[in-house]
Each structure stands twice: as structure tokens, then as C-alpha cells.
Design a protein around this motif. Structure first.
Motif, PDB file in Angstrom:
ATOM      1  N   HIS A 121       0.853  -1.190   0.000  1.00 39.78           N
ATOM      2  CA  HIS A 121       0.000   0.000   0.000  1.00 39.78           C
ATOM      3  C   HIS A 121       0.892   1.245   0.000  1.00 39.78           C
ATOM      4  CE1 HIS A 121      -2.944   2.964   1.248  1.00 39.78           C
ATOM      5  NE2 HIS A 121      -3.909   2.074   1.069  1.00 39.78           N
ATOM      6  N   HIS A 122       0.630   2.141  -0.964  1.00 36.83           N
ATOM      7  CA  HIS A 122       1.486   3.315  -1.154  1.00 36.83           C
ATOM      8  C   HIS A 122       1.573   4.192   0.100  1.00 36.83           C
ATOM      9  CE1 HIS A 122       3.344   6.399  -3.735  1.00 36.83           C
ATOM     10  NE2 HIS A 122       2.620   7.273  -3.060  1.00 36.83           N
ATOM     11  N   MET A 123       0.449   4.379   0.798  1.00 33.59           N
ATOM     12  CA  MET A 123       0.449   5.277   1.957  1.00 33.59           C
ATOM     13  C   MET A 123       1.145   4.638   3.160  1.00 33.59           C
ATOM     14  SD  MET A 123      -0.718   7.777   0.511  1.00 33.59           S
ATOM     15  CE  MET A 123      -0.629   8.904   1.887  1.00 33.59           C
ATOM     16  N   ALA A 125       3.618   2.671   2.817  1.00 38.97           N
ATOM     17  CA  ALA A 125       5.038   2.783   2.465  1.00 38.97           C
ATOM     18  C   ALA A 125       5.586   4.169   2.790  1.00 38.97           C
ATOM     19  CB  ALA A 125       5.216   2.463   0.982  1.00 38.97           C
ATOM     20  N   HIS A 126       4.795   5.228   2.528  1.00 31.04           N
ATOM     21  CA  HIS A 126       5.270   6.578   2.873  1.00 31.04           C
ATOM     22  C   HIS A 126       5.600   6.652   4.370  1.00 31.04           C
ATOM     23  CE1 HIS A 126       5.305   9.184  -0.579  1.00 31.04           C
ATOM     24  NE2 HIS A 126       4.059   8.903  -0.929  1.00 31.04           N
ATOM     25  N   VAL A 127       4.736   6.072   5.202  1.00 35.46           N
ATOM     26  CA  VAL A 127       4.965   6.107   6.659  1.00 35.46           C
ATOM     27  C   VAL A 127       6.251   5.342   7.002  1.00 35.46           C
ATOM     28  CG1 VAL A 127       4.062   5.423   8.927  1.00 35.46           C
ATOM     29  CG2 VAL A 127       2.487   6.271   7.159  1.00 35.46           C
ATOM     30  N   VAL A 146       1.956  13.681   4.219  1.00 34.06           N
ATOM     31  CA  VAL A 146       1.450  14.788   3.396  1.00 34.06           C
ATOM     32  C   VAL A 146       1.937  14.609   1.961  1.00 34.06           C
ATOM     33  CG1 VAL A 146       0.929  16.645   5.014  1.00 34.06           C
ATOM     34  CG2 VAL A 146       3.299  16.083   4.590  1.00 34.06           C
ATOM     35  N   SER A 147       1.024  14.250   1.075  1.00 31.87           N
ATOM     36  CA  SER A 147       1.441  14.024  -0.315  1.00 31.87           C
ATOM     37  C   SER A 147       0.512  14.778  -1.259  1.00 31.87           C
ATOM     38  CB  SER A 147       1.433  12.525  -0.614  1.00 31.87           C
ATOM     39  OG  SER A 147       0.124  12.067  -0.729  1.00 31.87           O
ATOM     40  N   GLY A 148       0.655  14.488  -2.549  1.00 30.50           N
ATOM     41  CA  GLY A 148      -0.170  15.168  -3.535  1.00 30.50           C
ATOM     42  C   GLY A 148      -1.613  14.713  -3.493  1.00 30.50           C
ATOM     43  N   THR A 310       9.443  12.117  -1.505  1.00 29.18           N
ATOM     44  CA  THR A 310       8.587  12.026  -2.690  1.00 29.18           C
ATOM     45  C   THR A 310       8.548  10.556  -3.123  1.00 29.18           C
ATOM     46  OG1 THR A 310      10.528  12.714  -3.917  1.00 29.18           O
ATOM     47  CG2 THR A 310       8.890  14.389  -3.515  1.00 29.18           C
ATOM     48  N   ASP A 311       7.697  10.239  -4.096  1.00 29.68           N
ATOM     49  CA  ASP A 311       7.476   8.832  -4.438  1.00 29.68           C
ATOM     50  C   ASP A 311       8.787   8.132  -4.819  1.00 29.68           C
ATOM     51  OD1 ASP A 311       4.883   9.189  -3.863  1.00 29.68           O
ATOM     52  OD2 ASP A 311       4.189   9.277  -5.949  1.00 29.68           O
ATOM     53  N   ASN A 312       9.006   6.979  -4.224  1.00 30.84           N
ATOM     54  CA  ASN A 312      10.260   6.243  -4.446  1.00 30.84           C
ATOM     55  C   ASN A 312      10.035   4.776  -4.133  1.00 30.84           C
ATOM     56  OD1 ASN A 312      11.421   5.525  -1.523  1.00 30.84           O
ATOM     57  ND2 ASN A 312      10.315   7.451  -1.383  1.00 30.84           N
TER      58      ASN A 312
HETATM   59 ZN    ZN Z   1       3.166   9.304  -2.710  1.00 27.50          ZN
END
Ligand code: ZN
Ligand code: KG4
Length: 342
Positions: A121-123, A125-127, A146-148, A310-312
């Protein structure tokens, strides 16, 4: 394939190849035992002239980028495909065409190499990007993501036990940056440019309305309207003559909204380890504001390196590593755009 044969508890290092393609960055990363060895990101410049990401163009660019990006991630990590233990990819949320490219590529590799597949899950992963650094937060911690497309306050009890305790009811913080930047005549994505000009401006020069939303939820759509009405009342040339102060004031308002809510979350939960994540966490004003809040209130604060904000794919790899340890694998027919569970 019998997944038990891939059990992480049989000794040896766990090598993950991860792919991220949810929006307009194509990225691949190799991670061994939770250490990131490579993280390649191909940005797509094709969208600039359209003022936003064009989904069809994004998918096509992903198709062109994916092989060289995966190759670069593998060779820079000095890693052969044969040593990879699992292939991870971003499942959702994101643009369906973009997600499909990464998912299909990962599925094909998984099938060809007979290695397990891990949907991430992308979110989440951000965490978990906050777990990449040597100095990591301890659980439980709070994360302001906080993303786009999202703005969330997440209570992280364990790598795979994350709970959203607050979120935006309309626009995301990144959208607030990008939409106000557009009103100021700045190209997409406007967030980094607002950040750049804000450094030269006075954050208190112009005052924009802050929403009064109860609890831990956010609202950002009013800010854009407030900036629009303000600009409509000004003379010609006003934006050009005041661009630095305008950017600084907009950024100050967005950061204030975010900081007030994260302070509230700390007060409510008593959790004093606080992280930020997502594209907007690259914002220098937000990074400074979080540090200052931490010093003032005795919080321990954590901010990922820029390349992990940012996305990675490194954030997908680290999340997949924890999923691997927990034995959370996906079937080949997993739907790449389904509302994935965290
Ligand atoms: Zn993102
Ligand atoms: O997490 P991300 O790369 O992609 C999504 O999953 O959405 O976030 C992209 C967002 C965009 O809105 C972009 O303007 C914003 O992050 N952003 C910034 C900065 N760098 C990226 N916003 C403010 N200041 C920055 N330095």
C-alpha cells in the motif's frame, strides 16, 4: 509455488526488489535485510506543459522507463535477479494505468523467477520510509503523511499495524500547494517552487483564512478560494511584484494548519515520537517547523531524507521487507488498484 519454501526464517539475507509506479515517477529499489542498497527514480517531465499529470502519458513513460530503472537499481546494488527473494510493487492508491505497468512487470518477474510477490500500500510505504534511516522512531509513533493525494495522521503501533486517526476531508496538502501555485502562475508541480520562493519572502505579509475543522481532520479547499479572492482584488502586476511574500504566506498557512493538528494528535495520544512523510515533507518550512515544535514540546522528531519523501521504491522495499518477515505475500492475480488493506 509453495510460499513456505520461501520462509524468511531459514537463514540468509532477505533481498527485495521493489517497484513504484503509482503516479509520475518510475522507481526501483533493492533492499537487503532492511537496508536500502539502491533507489533509482525516473521523473517524467512530459506533464509539465499540461499543468498536471496526464494519466495516459504517465503510463507510456512508465513503460519506457521501467526496464532501465530496474536494471539500474539491480546493477548499482550489485545484485543478480537470481539472488532476489521477493518482488514488491505498489498496489494502490494511484493512477490505474500507472499502477498496472509496475504491477504487471512485478508479476511477470515473480512468475519467471518463481519468487513470491508482495503488494504494498502506497500510503503505508510513505509512513515506513521513516524506518529506512539508521536512527528510526520507536513504536508507537505518529506520522503526518502529506502528499499530492493524501493528508493523514497515522498512529503506527508496529510496521504492519498502522491506523489513520485523522485525514483531509477535501484537498490534500500537496494539492493546496499545487493549486495555489497555479493561481500564482507557477508551473506544475508548484509545491517545490513555493518552497523555493518562500525562502525569500515574509510569511506574515499576507493573511489567509485557516479552516476550523474539529478533531484531527484537515481541510485545504478553502485556502485556494481564499487566495483566489485575494488575488482578484489586486492590481495588475501584483503577483510578479510580491511572489516571494505570497509564497511565504501561503506556505506559512499550510504549515500552521498541519502543525496545529499534529500537536493535537500528540496531546490526544500521548505519543511523542513524531515523523513526517510524503512529497510535502520535502518542504523546507515544514521540516523546520516540525523540528522547532519537537524542541519546544519535547518530542522526538524524524524526517526522511529528501529522496525518500517524494514517491520512491525504497519505501516500497522497506515495507515489503516487513511483509516478507510476516509472511504476507500476494497471489499473481492480485488486483493492482483494489483498495489495499494496510
Ligand atoms: Zn506518494
Ligand atoms: O508523495 P508524492 O511524491 O506523490 C503523491 O503520492 O502524491 O507527493 C507529491 C506532492 C506534490 O503535490 C508536490 O507539489 C509536493 O508533493 N511537494 C512539495 C515539495 N516537494 C514536493 N510541496 C511543498 N514543498 C516541497 N518542497
Amino acid at each position: 509455488m509453495n510460499l513456505n519454501e520461501q520462509s524468511p526464517f531459514r537463514g540468509g539475507g532477505v533481498t527485495i526488489l521493489a517497484i513504484e509506479s503509482s503516479c509520475d515517477e518510475t522507481s526501483a529499489s533493492v533492499c537487503v535485510d532492511g537496508k536500502i542498497l539502491s533507489n533509482f527514480i525516473a521523473n517524467q517531465t512530459v506533464h509539465e506543459k499540461y499543468g498536471g499529470v496526464v494519466p495516459e502519458l504517465a503510463s507510456r513513460a512508465h513503460m519506457q522507463n521501467i526496464v532501465p530503472v530496474v536494471d539500474a537499481a539491480l546493477s548499482s546494488a550489485n545484485c543478480q535477479l537470481s539472488s532476489v527473494n521477493a518482488i514488491a510493487f505498489t498496489q494502490a492508491p494511484g493512477l490505474i494505468g500507472s499502477l498496472l505497468v509496475g504491477a504487471q512487470f512485478a508479476k511477470s518477474l515473480s512468475l519467471a523467477l518463481d519468487k513470491p510477490l508482495i503488494a504494498v500500500h502506497h500510503m503505508q510505504a510513505h509512513v515506513l520510509a521513516n524506518l529506512i534511516a539508521d536512527e528510526k522512531p520507536s513504536f508507537p509513533f505518529l506520522c503526518l503523511t502529506v502528499s499530492g493525494g493524501h493528508t493523514q495522521i497515522v498512529l503506527a503501533n508496529a510496521p504492519l499495524d498502522l491506523k489513520v486517526i485523522g485525514e483531509t476531508i477535501d484537498d490534500a496538502a500537496g494539492e493546496a500547494f499545487d493549486k495555489t501555485a497555479k493561481l500564482l502562475g507557477l508551473p506544475y508541480p508548484g509545491g517545490p517552487l513555493i518552497d523555493k520562493y518562500a525562502k525569500l519572502g515574509d510569511p506574515l505579509k499576507f493573511k489567509f483564512a485557516e479552516p476550523q475543522i474539529p478533531g484531527l481532520n484537515f481541510s485545504f479547499s478553502g485556502l485556494k478560494t481564499s487566495v483566489l479572492y485575494f488575488l482578484q482584488k489586486q492590481e495588475e502586476g501584483f503577483i510578479q511584484n510580491n511572489i516571494n511574500d505570497l509564497c511565504a504566506s501561503v506556505q506559512y498557512t499550510i504549515i500552521n494548519i498541519l502543525m496545529k493538528k499534529i500537536k493535537k494528535a500528540v496531546d490526544q495520544t500521548g505519543v511523542k515520537e513524531v515523523c513526517i512523510a510524503g512529497g510535502v515533507s520535502a518542504n523546507s518550512g515544514l521540516r523546520t517547523a516540525l523540528q522547532e515544535m519537537g524542541e519546544k514540546h519535547g518530542w522526538k522528531t524524524f524526517i526522511p531524507k529528501f529522496e525518500y519523501c517524494t514517491d520512491n521504491a525504497a519505501m516500497i522495499a522497506i515495507t515489503a521487507y516487513y511483509k516478507y518477515l510476516a509472511g504476507e505475500f500476494s497471489e499473481l492475480d492480485v488486483n493492482p488498484s483494489a483498495r489495499a488493506e494496510w
